[in-house]
Structures are given as structure tokens and as C-alpha cells.
Design a protein around this motif. Structure first.
Motif, PDB file in Angstrom:
ATOM      1  N   VAL A 144       0.825  -1.272   0.111  1.00  0.00           N
ATOM      2  CA  VAL A 144       0.006  -0.042  -0.080  1.00  0.00           C
ATOM      3  C   VAL A 144       0.973   1.402   0.006  1.00  0.00           C
ATOM      4  O   VAL A 144       0.460   2.147  -0.791  1.00  0.00           O
ATOM      5  N   ILE A 145       1.997   1.061   0.933  1.00  0.00           N
ATOM      6  CA  ILE A 145       2.869   2.431   0.924  1.00  0.00           C
ATOM      7  C   ILE A 145       3.623   2.635  -0.469  1.00  0.00           C
ATOM      8  O   ILE A 145       3.652   3.751  -0.997  1.00  0.00           O
ATOM      9  N   LEU A 146       4.003   1.516  -1.268  1.00  0.00           N
ATOM     10  CA  LEU A 146       4.491   1.646  -2.716  1.00  0.00           C
ATOM     11  C   LEU A 146       3.676   2.214  -3.560  1.00  0.00           C
ATOM     12  O   LEU A 146       3.844   2.927  -4.370  1.00  0.00           O
ATOM     13  N   VAL A 147       2.427   1.787  -3.597  1.00  0.00           N
ATOM     14  CA  VAL A 147       1.456   2.241  -4.375  1.00  0.00           C
ATOM     15  C   VAL A 147       0.951   3.615  -4.411  1.00  0.00           C
ATOM     16  O   VAL A 147       0.841   4.486  -5.339  1.00  0.00           O
ATOM     17  N   ILE A 148       0.551   4.062  -3.055  1.00  0.00           N
ATOM     18  CA  ILE A 148       0.123   5.317  -2.616  1.00  0.00           C
ATOM     19  C   ILE A 148       1.186   6.356  -2.495  1.00  0.00           C
ATOM     20  O   ILE A 148       0.810   7.375  -3.239  1.00  0.00           O
ATOM     21  N   VAL A 149       2.129   6.226  -1.738  1.00  0.00           N
ATOM     22  CA  VAL A 149       3.423   6.998  -1.653  1.00  0.00           C
ATOM     23  C   VAL A 149       4.481   7.094  -2.703  1.00  0.00           C
ATOM     24  O   VAL A 149       4.763   8.175  -3.022  1.00  0.00           O
TER      25      VAL A 149
END
Length: 152
Positions: A144-149
Motif C-alpha cells: 500500500v505504501i509503495l502504491v500510494i506514496v
């Protein structure tokens, strides 16, 4: 349909493909949260008991009806999204794909472990299974961090 028409159709379907990807990620990860917990309860049942037979059936259904088909669809939708957006050279996507690959390996290991349990083997402790239950959550948080941030 010509290649140009195929690409146009994919572009027009992008939001639906993304929705499908997210839906099946949720199904897959939810199942991966449940499966080690099922195994903990299974291990606590006596080998050959009626209770153990129920756990074997529950685990099989979870793997065959929910988790494995969801994993396949996650890959299909995810790779389709990467194709549509042509994001192959982006580091965040490469890291995400590597983590999903490792999570798929975890999935395979869990399927194999369920088959061992069904044969009456108990090679891993309940405590170890409880710790393994954290793997999907950690992987999901990183993804999720990779995709959003998109930190890189």
C-alpha cells in the motif's frame, strides 16, 4: 480486434480492471490471514478425529474456492494494469511485484503445509503459525505504501 483496438479497449476498461484488482487483493489477503489461524486450530485437533476432518474440509474450501482463484486474478488484473500504464520501469512497481511474488511463494508454502496437516504431519508449532500470520499484513502494508506514496 486489431492490437490498436485491444489497447483502446484496455484503456477504456482501466477503472474496472483496477476495481477488480483491489477486490481480489482483499479476498486473497483476507484468506491468507485466515489460513494460518485455521492451521493453528487444526493442529490442536487430534489426528484422525471428526474435528480434524472438519478443519481439513474448511481449509480445502478456503484454498480452492477463495484464496487460489483470488491470487490468480490479482496477478492477471495487476499485470494488465502495469501493461495499460506502461509502468514497468518504475522502481515502486518493480518492488511491489517482487513482494507479490514472495507473497505468492508464501501462499504456495501455506497450501503445501495444509496438505501435510491433512496427512497428520505437524512440522511447525502453533506459535510459529501465529507468527507467520503476520506475513500478509506486513506485505500488504508495504505494498500500500509503495502504491500510494511511491517512495521511489
Amino acid at each position: 480486434m486489431t492490437p490498436l483496438d485491444w489497447d483502446t479497449a484496455l484503456q477504456l476498461s482501466y477503472e474496472w480492471i483496477k476495481a477488480g484488482h483491489v477486490i481480489f487483493v482483499i479476498f486473497w489477503i483476507a484468506g491468507l490471514f485466515m489460513l494460518p489461524r485455521y492451521y493453528v486450530y487444526h493442529q490442536e485437533a487430534a489426528v484422525g478425529s471428526a474435528e480434524e476432518k472438519k478443519w481439513i474440509d474448511r481449509e480445502r474450501k478456503l484454498r480452492n474456492i477463495i484464496i487460489s482463484p483470488a491470487m490468480i486474478l490479482v496477478w492477471v488484473f495487476g499485470l494488465t494494469l502495469a501493461y495499460i500504464t506502461n509502468a514497468w520501469d518504475q522502481t515502486w512497481l518493480q518492488v511491489k511485484i517482487a513482494i507479490v511474488f514472495l507473497l505468492s511463494g508464501y501462499h504456495g508454502w501455506m497450501v503445501g503445509y495444509g496438505k501435510k496437516l491433512a496427512k497428520g504431519e505437524r512440522p511447525v508449532s502453533g506459535k510459529a503459525l501465529r507468527i507467520m500470520n503476520e506475513v500478509p499484513g506486513i506485505a500488504t502494508a508495504i505494498i500500500v505504501i509503495l502504491v500510494i506514496v511511491r517512495p521511489f
